[in-house]
Design a protein around this motif. Structure first.
Motif, PDB file in Angstrom:
ATOM      1  N   THR A 260      18.941  -6.294  -0.632  1.00 31.89           N
ATOM      2  CA  THR A 260      20.162  -6.448   0.156  1.00 31.89           C
ATOM      3  C   THR A 260      20.391  -5.226   1.038  1.00 31.89           C
ATOM      4  O   THR A 260      20.747  -5.340   2.215  1.00 31.89           O
ATOM      5  CB  THR A 260      21.376  -6.665  -0.765  1.00 31.89           C
ATOM      6  OG1 THR A 260      21.155  -7.834  -1.570  1.00 31.89           O
ATOM      7  CG2 THR A 260      22.662  -6.838   0.033  1.00 31.89           C
ATOM      8  N   PHE A 261      20.173  -4.050   0.468  1.00 32.35           N
ATOM      9  CA  PHE A 261      20.284  -2.806   1.233  1.00 32.35           C
ATOM     10  C   PHE A 261      19.281  -2.790   2.385  1.00 32.35           C
ATOM     11  O   PHE A 261      19.626  -2.462   3.529  1.00 32.35           O
ATOM     12  CB  PHE A 261      20.053  -1.604   0.314  1.00 32.35           C
ATOM     13  CG  PHE A 261      19.803  -0.310   1.040  1.00 32.35           C
ATOM     14  CD1 PHE A 261      20.850   0.423   1.581  1.00 32.35           C
ATOM     15  CD2 PHE A 261      18.506   0.166   1.205  1.00 32.35           C
ATOM     16  CE1 PHE A 261      20.615   1.615   2.267  1.00 32.35           C
ATOM     17  CE2 PHE A 261      18.256   1.352   1.876  1.00 32.35           C
ATOM     18  CZ  PHE A 261      19.311   2.071   2.412  1.00 32.35           C
ATOM     19  N   LEU A 262      18.028  -3.157   2.097  1.00 35.92           N
ATOM     20  CA  LEU A 262      17.000  -3.095   3.132  1.00 35.92           C
ATOM     21  C   LEU A 262      17.278  -4.077   4.264  1.00 35.92           C
ATOM     22  O   LEU A 262      17.042  -3.778   5.434  1.00 35.92           O
ATOM     23  CB  LEU A 262      15.628  -3.367   2.523  1.00 35.92           C
ATOM     24  CG  LEU A 262      14.453  -2.927   3.398  1.00 35.92           C
ATOM     25  CD1 LEU A 262      14.365  -1.402   3.426  1.00 35.92           C
ATOM     26  CD2 LEU A 262      13.136  -3.514   2.909  1.00 35.92           C
ATOM     27  N   ARG A 263      17.792  -5.252   3.919  1.00 34.28           N
ATOM     28  CA  ARG A 263      18.149  -6.226   4.949  1.00 34.28           C
ATOM     29  C   ARG A 263      19.237  -5.652   5.859  1.00 34.28           C
ATOM     30  O   ARG A 263      19.143  -5.730   7.087  1.00 34.28           O
ATOM     31  CB  ARG A 263      18.622  -7.518   4.287  1.00 34.28           C
ATOM     32  CG  ARG A 263      19.244  -8.552   5.219  1.00 34.28           C
ATOM     33  CD  ARG A 263      18.253  -9.162   6.161  1.00 34.28           C
ATOM     34  NE  ARG A 263      17.314 -10.062   5.517  1.00 34.28           N
ATOM     35  CZ  ARG A 263      16.347 -10.715   6.157  1.00 34.28           C
ATOM     36  NH1 ARG A 263      16.186 -10.538   7.467  1.00 34.28           N
ATOM     37  NH2 ARG A 263      15.512 -11.505   5.511  1.00 34.28           N
ATOM     38  N   ALA A 264      20.263  -5.052   5.266  1.00 31.73           N
ATOM     39  CA  ALA A 264      21.363  -4.486   6.058  1.00 31.73           C
ATOM     40  C   ALA A 264      20.898  -3.295   6.888  1.00 31.73           C
ATOM     41  O   ALA A 264      21.385  -3.080   8.007  1.00 31.73           O
ATOM     42  CB  ALA A 264      22.500  -4.066   5.125  1.00 31.73           C
ATOM     43  N   LEU A 265      19.928  -2.534   6.356  1.00 33.31           N
ATOM     44  CA  LEU A 265      19.372  -1.407   7.103  1.00 33.31           C
ATOM     45  C   LEU A 265      18.630  -1.903   8.342  1.00 33.31           C
ATOM     46  O   LEU A 265      18.761  -1.344   9.434  1.00 33.31           O
ATOM     47  CB  LEU A 265      18.423  -0.612   6.205  1.00 33.31           C
ATOM     48  CG  LEU A 265      17.661   0.557   6.839  1.00 33.31           C
ATOM     49  CD1 LEU A 265      18.618   1.645   7.320  1.00 33.31           C
ATOM     50  CD2 LEU A 265      16.646   1.138   5.860  1.00 33.31           C
ATOM     51  N   ASN A 266      17.850  -2.963   8.177  1.00 31.26           N
ATOM     52  CA  ASN A 266      17.024  -3.450   9.271  1.00 31.26           C
ATOM     53  C   ASN A 266      17.782  -4.288  10.292  1.00 31.26           C
ATOM     54  O   ASN A 266      17.417  -4.294  11.473  1.00 31.26           O
ATOM     55  CB  ASN A 266      15.831  -4.244   8.717  1.00 31.26           C
ATOM     56  CG  ASN A 266      14.703  -3.338   8.267  1.00 31.26           C
ATOM     57  OD1 ASN A 266      13.840  -2.972   9.050  1.00 31.26           O
ATOM     58  ND2 ASN A 266      14.724  -2.948   7.002  1.00 31.26           N
ATOM     59  N   ASN A 267      18.824  -4.999   9.865  1.00 27.90           N
ATOM     60  CA  ASN A 267      19.559  -5.801  10.864  1.00 27.90           C
ATOM     61  C   ASN A 267      20.755  -5.064  11.460  1.00 27.90           C
ATOM     62  O   ASN A 267      21.447  -5.589  12.333  1.00 27.90           O
ATOM     63  CB  ASN A 267      19.985  -7.160  10.288  1.00 27.90           C
ATOM     64  CG  ASN A 267      21.021  -7.061   9.179  1.00 27.90           C
ATOM     65  OD1 ASN A 267      21.716  -6.061   9.026  1.00 27.90           O
ATOM     66  ND2 ASN A 267      21.119  -8.117   8.376  1.00 27.90           N
ATOM     67  N   GLY A 268      20.995  -3.846  10.975  1.00 24.56           N
ATOM     68  CA  GLY A 268      22.026  -3.009  11.575  1.00 24.56           C
ATOM     69  C   GLY A 268      23.416  -3.171  11.031  1.00 24.56           C
ATOM     70  O   GLY A 268      24.328  -2.427  11.420  1.00 24.56           O
ATOM     71  N   THR A 269      23.625  -4.103  10.096  1.00 23.73           N
ATOM     72  CA  THR A 269      24.985  -4.328   9.579  1.00 23.73           C
ATOM     73  C   THR A 269      25.471  -3.182   8.694  1.00 23.73           C
ATOM     74  O   THR A 269      26.650  -3.096   8.387  1.00 23.73           O
ATOM     75  CB  THR A 269      25.055  -5.647   8.782  1.00 23.73           C
ATOM     76  OG1 THR A 269      24.083  -5.617   7.722  1.00 23.73           O
ATOM     77  CG2 THR A 269      24.776  -6.833   9.683  1.00 23.73           C
ATOM     78  N   LEU A 270      24.548  -2.308   8.323  1.00 20.07           N
ATOM     79  CA  LEU A 270      24.900  -1.139   7.519  1.00 20.07           C
ATOM     80  C   LEU A 270      25.594  -0.060   8.345  1.00 20.07           C
ATOM     81  O   LEU A 270      26.247   0.832   7.800  1.00 20.07           O
ATOM     82  CB  LEU A 270      23.613  -0.566   6.904  1.00 20.07           C
ATOM     83  CG  LEU A 270      23.695   0.504   5.825  1.00 20.07           C
ATOM     84  CD1 LEU A 270      24.566   0.051   4.661  1.00 20.07           C
ATOM     85  CD2 LEU A 270      22.299   0.834   5.338  1.00 20.07           C
ATOM     86  N   PHE A 271      25.469  -0.163   9.662  1.00 19.20           N
ATOM     87  CA  PHE A 271      25.937   0.902  10.535  1.00 19.20           C
ATOM     88  C   PHE A 271      27.162   0.491  11.355  1.00 19.20           C
ATOM     89  O   PHE A 271      27.435  -0.690  11.548  1.00 19.20           O
ATOM     90  CB  PHE A 271      24.819   1.307  11.500  1.00 19.20           C
ATOM     91  CG  PHE A 271      23.581   1.804  10.820  1.00 19.20           C
ATOM     92  CD1 PHE A 271      23.603   2.968  10.067  1.00 19.20           C
ATOM     93  CD2 PHE A 271      22.383   1.097  10.919  1.00 19.20           C
ATOM     94  CE1 PHE A 271      22.464   3.433   9.443  1.00 19.20           C
ATOM     95  CE2 PHE A 271      21.238   1.548  10.300  1.00 19.20           C
ATOM     96  CZ  PHE A 271      21.271   2.722   9.552  1.00 19.20           C
ATOM     97  N   LYS A 272      27.845   1.512  11.840  1.00 21.70           N
ATOM     98  CA  LYS A 272      28.966   1.297  12.754  1.00 21.70           C
ATOM     99  C   LYS A 272      28.871   2.319  13.879  1.00 21.70           C
ATOM    100  O   LYS A 272      28.173   3.336  13.770  1.00 21.70           O
ATOM    101  CB  LYS A 272      30.306   1.434  12.028  1.00 21.70           C
ATOM    102  CG  LYS A 272      30.503   2.761  11.315  1.00 21.70           C
ATOM    103  CD  LYS A 272      31.757   2.754  10.445  1.00 21.70           C
ATOM    104  CE  LYS A 272      31.907   4.092   9.712  1.00 21.70           C
ATOM    105  NZ  LYS A 272      33.068   4.093   8.802  1.00 21.70           N
ATOM    106  N   ASN A 273      29.586   2.049  14.978  1.00 16.51           N
ATOM    107  CA  ASN A 273      29.589   2.943  16.143  1.00 16.51           C
ATOM    108  C   ASN A 273      28.156   3.289  16.572  1.00 16.51           C
ATOM    109  O   ASN A 273      27.355   2.407  16.799  1.00 16.51           O
ATOM    110  CB  ASN A 273      30.415   4.196  15.846  1.00 16.51           C
ATOM    111  CG  ASN A 273      31.854   3.856  15.469  1.00 16.51           C
ATOM    112  OD1 ASN A 273      32.440   2.908  15.992  1.00 16.51           O
ATOM    113  ND2 ASN A 273      32.421   4.611  14.552  1.00 16.51           N
ATOM    114  N   LYS A 274      27.828   4.585  16.621  1.00 20.78           N
ATOM    115  CA  LYS A 274      26.502   5.003  17.102  1.00 20.78           C
ATOM    116  C   LYS A 274      25.556   5.370  15.954  1.00 20.78           C
ATOM    117  O   LYS A 274      24.513   5.987  16.177  1.00 20.78           O
ATOM    118  CB  LYS A 274      26.647   6.192  18.049  1.00 20.78           C
ATOM    119  CG  LYS A 274      27.377   5.858  19.354  1.00 20.78           C
ATOM    120  CD  LYS A 274      27.367   7.055  20.292  1.00 20.78           C
ATOM    121  CE  LYS A 274      28.018   6.714  21.628  1.00 20.78           C
ATOM    122  NZ  LYS A 274      27.996   7.852  22.573  1.00 20.78           N
TER     123      LYS A 274
END
Length: 341
Positions: A260-274
């Motif tokens: 789940t972590f790796l999916r969010a890392l790769n699709n960008g949903t783990l991040f905000k702003n820049k």
């Protein structure tokens, strides 16, 4: 024609000779017919000698799938459980890099500040401390010696930051900062210390608040002390007779949490702003890990939009099982890809 024949003969002889230097088990694992299913491949991995193997596959548009074979606990004859906790070793560096990214984005860390800036007490103990930036440490371009390469390190691992740093204090740099690449655990030992100091509390708490909780990851832990030992998959090292699950090598997590972590890392949903732009400039999007008894691989395959996490509970001094696991990982990828055609 004669020249071409000689070249072909030389290549054939070279191939035959080289096979004598490759362990037969690797050749066998590579040349066996590819199974039709992931479960068959996981079963085959156990037949190659792994005590236990568990795998998680998250492919876009499909429900996550779980696979297991072999033992969760060999002594108690408990079968492999794909929902078990596992020592994820250096996969934890992905979490470290995300935490640094968020702290840089918030202005609490700077990628261009050095060890001397953040840990001045180490200026005289680490060569080039005034040149080695946070960015270079994240990218393994610092030149600092690797503390886990100390003789017999895994026989009696260090238990504190001070003990670990003492193993490399005063040693010459392996290269000038930024001039080469060498994977080095000391880099991330220092990064974690810097994060703790800047935050004023454990950086794992920060990771929990900023990474784990937003993703609802409830089965990721900072150490063995936080978990029920019975939920941890046993680990075995060739030549060592005992189960290694009671050794505390850092982060523990389930396949699903890592996936789940790796999916969010790769699709960008783990991040905000820049944050995603910062992360992309400093680190990678998949990782593997090794500690005695445990091999872990967190991989994202863009062409099939699939996250695959592999946990293997057997290691050996010559890394034969590491090479074997990489062959199996590639075969599992091919099986998933073939199922899409």
């Amino acid at each position: 024609m004669k020249t071409k024949l000689i070249i072909r003969l030389a290549l054939l002889i070279g191939t035959i000779v080289s096979m004598f230097f490759v362990p037969w088990i690797l050749v066998k694992a590579w040349i066996l017919p590819l199974p039709n299913t992931v479960q068959e491949q996981v079963d085959e991995a156990v037949n190659h000698g792994f005590e236990g193997v568990i795998v998680y596959v998250d492919q876009a548009g499909k429900e996550p799938r779980y696979y297991g074979a072999g033992w969760h606990n060999r002594e108690l004859k408990i079968h492999a459980n794909p929902h078990a906790l596992f020592k994820i070793a250096s996969i934890s560096k992905l979490y470290d890099a995300v935490a640094v990214t968020k702290l840089v984005s918030d202005g609490r860390l700077s990628l261009d500040k050095t060890i001397a800036d953040y840990l001045p007490e180490l200026s005289s103990k680490i060569e080039n401390a005034d040149k080695i930036t946070l960015r270079l440490m994240i990218q393994h371009k610092s030149g600092i010696p690797n503390f886990t390469d100390a003789p017999n390190f895994w026989a009696a691992p260090t238990e504190s930051f001070e003990e670990s740093i003492a193993l490399i204090e005063g040693k010459p740099a392996n290269f000038e900062p930024g001039e080469d690449y060498e994977y080095c655990n000391t880099n991330y030992l220092l990064i974690n210390k810097i994060m703790d100091n800047v935050l004023g509390y454990s950086n794992f708490q920060f990771k929990q608040e900023e990474i784990l909780n937003p993703l609802n990851l409830k089965n990721t832990f900072s150490s063995l002390k936080q978990v029920d030992i019975n939920n941890v998959m046993s680990g075995y090292h060739v030549g060592y007779p005992h189960d290694l699950k009671t050794n505390d090598y850092g982060m523990h997590a389930t396949l699903e949490d890592v996936g789940t972590f790796l999916r969010a890392l790769n699709n960008g949903t783990l991040f905000k702003n820049k944050e995603q732009e910062i992360y992309a400039s400093i680190y990678e999007y998949e990782h593997s890990g090794w500690v005695p008894g445990y091999q872990s691989f967190a991989k994202y395959y863009k062409d099939i939009d699939a996250v695959v996490v592999h946990f293997y509970s057997t290691t050996d001094p010559k890394l034969l099982y590491w090479n074997l696991s990489e062959i199996i990982n590639n075969r599992i990828y091919k099986i998933i890809r073939n199922q899409n055609t």
